[in-house]
Design a protein around this motif. Structure first.
Motif, PDB file in Angstrom:
ATOM      1  N   ARG A  23      33.439  46.691  37.187  1.00 37.23           N
ATOM      2  CA  ARG A  23      32.812  47.989  37.467  1.00 37.23           C
ATOM      3  C   ARG A  23      32.308  48.067  38.900  1.00 37.23           C
ATOM      4  O   ARG A  23      32.347  49.125  39.519  1.00 37.23           O
ATOM      5  CB  ARG A  23      31.662  48.231  36.491  1.00 37.23           C
ATOM      6  N   ARG A  26      36.456  47.522  41.423  1.00 38.27           N
ATOM      7  CA  ARG A  26      37.723  47.406  40.667  1.00 38.27           C
ATOM      8  C   ARG A  26      38.845  46.863  41.529  1.00 38.27           C
ATOM      9  O   ARG A  26      39.664  46.057  41.093  1.00 38.27           O
ATOM     10  CB  ARG A  26      38.129  48.773  40.108  1.00 38.27           C
ATOM     11  N   VAL A  47      44.689  52.841  35.192  1.00 36.62           N
ATOM     12  CA  VAL A  47      44.310  52.855  33.759  1.00 36.62           C
ATOM     13  C   VAL A  47      45.418  53.560  32.981  1.00 36.62           C
ATOM     14  O   VAL A  47      45.185  54.512  32.226  1.00 36.62           O
ATOM     15  CB  VAL A  47      42.943  53.509  33.523  1.00 36.62           C
ATOM     16  N   HIS A  69      36.070  52.398  30.236  1.00 30.10           N
ATOM     17  CA  HIS A  69      36.196  53.658  30.983  1.00 30.10           C
ATOM     18  C   HIS A  69      35.712  54.863  30.177  1.00 30.10           C
ATOM     19  O   HIS A  69      35.934  56.000  30.592  1.00 30.10           O
ATOM     20  CB  HIS A  69      37.656  53.864  31.402  1.00 30.10           C
TER      21      HIS A  69
END
Lengths: 97, 291
Positions: A23, A26, A47, A69
């Motif tokens: 977090r 990244r 993602v 997320h």
């Protein structure tokens, strides 16, 4: 073999310390995953849940990334099935949120 | 000798926690969990063998055991990317775990033994939080790989259940024990068929397991299980519990609710454990009767 490391990266997000590192930065986290291919780095960077599903990543590891997320189960379903949820859900005595 | 005092199966979908506005179905299900909670409390077990599957929280592609058992004094809740689904912990019963592990090896089940920092994920945390939370008796976690193929056959799961029964009934710990299996019923969490609940499948499972002769479900193949979606394989956990109970007793479906918001066919099944089958007449599926 890099598939293993892609899965490993997701598995490690269950570790609060690794998750915090992810977090916090990244790009740095992903850059540190040296065994991954460029495509796998892209999958993580974007993602890309659909591509993870196509690659055969177990749903429970996809789920971990999704939760990190704050992506809901329904969005995971939409991403991995390529269509909207309501189209194939059996109406079944339904709880309606 | 020890005594089986309660046995039940229930669903463990973590999506239950995401239902924003619980409706009547959830209320009926909640009532069934409450009934189960009362039944377990009344039975006063010294420990509960909880049969479930790990969802990549302890086990990974390095080593994913077909069957494993926790042999620890205490178990923390798995993080699961969100800090855990239950703000508590589980007490273990190390003596019972050790006895069960040793006995199962004697019976031909070469379990993976987990002595270290085993964490228990939503498969145990969610039901336990509904069934008493910190008041829930100490647990013996028994893991079945119903998560990631190849998975054990239902016949093997039934046989494991029979072996659990023989071992614990013969255990000199003089304990009262209960069985709880969690998982299922139908759910498909990704890809083709996402979100589908297969009511026919769910009712077939419940219909088979609640009646005497429940071993019939062991004829089901992986293909049969996939009728309920990829994750319906967790029915294997229930089959272990059914094996412990055996063929001769009845069961009662306390609730079945196809909760679309939980993406899962949710069931709660309680077994009558008053009739204790004799090993010599009911051993089957690879578990040999003693000479």
């Amino acid at each position: 073999m890099s598939f293993y490391y892609l899965c490993r990266a997701l598995f490690e997000l269950n570790d609060p310390h690794r998750r915090a590192a992810y977090r916090a930065d990244r790009e740095r986290f992903i850059d540190g995953l040296e065994a991954l291919t460029d495509d796998e780095r892209r999958i993580l960077r974007e993602v890309d849940l659909a591509r993870m599903h196509e690659r055969g990543v177990p749903i429970y590891l996809i789920r971990t990334l999704a939760l990190v997320h704050e992506i809901g189960f329904e969005e995971v379903g939409v991403a991995t099935s390529g269509r909207s949820r309501g189209s194939d859900v059996q109406p079944a005595g339904a709880e309606k949120a | 000798m020890s005594e089986l005092v309660a046995a039940a199966c229930c669903s463990h979908a973590p999506t239950l926690t995401r239902i924003a506005q619980p409706g009547e179905g959830w209320a009926r299900l909640r009532e069934a969990y409450e009934q189960l909670r009362s039944a377990i409390r009344s039975a006063s077990p010294d420990f509960v063998v909880v049969v479930s599957n790990d969802h990549f929280d302890n086990f990974f592609l390095d080593a994913f055991p077909t069957f494993a058992i926790g042999v620890a004094e205490r178990y923390d809740v798995a993080d699961e990317g969100v800090g855990g689904y239950w703000d508590g912990h589980f007490d273990g019963n190390q003596a019972a775990s050790s006895a069960l592990a040793g006995g199962l090896v004697e019976e031909g089940f070469d379990l993976t033994l987990c002595y270290g920092e085993v964490v228990l994920d939503h498969a145990m945390g969610l039901p336990v939080s509904l069934l008493g939370g910190l008041e829930f008796p100490p647990v013996v976690p028994l893991f079945v790989n119903s998560t990631w193929g190849p998975q054990p056959t239902l016949r093997r799961c039934w046989a494991l259940g029979r072996a659990v029964r023989w071992v614990l009934d013969a255990w000199s710990g003089a304990a009262r024990y209960a069985m709880l299996a969690t998982g299922g019923l139908s759910h498909q969490l990704e890809g083709e068929g996402f979100g589908q609940i297969a009511e026919d499948f769910d009712r077939d499972v419940l219909g088979l397991l609640e009646r005497p002769g429940r071993e019939a479900i062991t004829a089901w193949t992986p293909s049969d299980l996939r009728r309920g979606g990829d994750s319906a394989s967790e029915v294997a956990n229930w089959v272990v519990c059914a094996g412990v109970v055996g063929n001769d007793t009845t069961g009662e479906v306390l609730a079945y609710e196809p909760l679309t918001d939980a993406l899962t066919g949710m069931g709660v099944l309680r077994f009558d454990v008053s009739a204790a089958p004799q090993r010599s007449t009911t051993a089957s599926a690879g578990v040999e009767a003693p000479p």
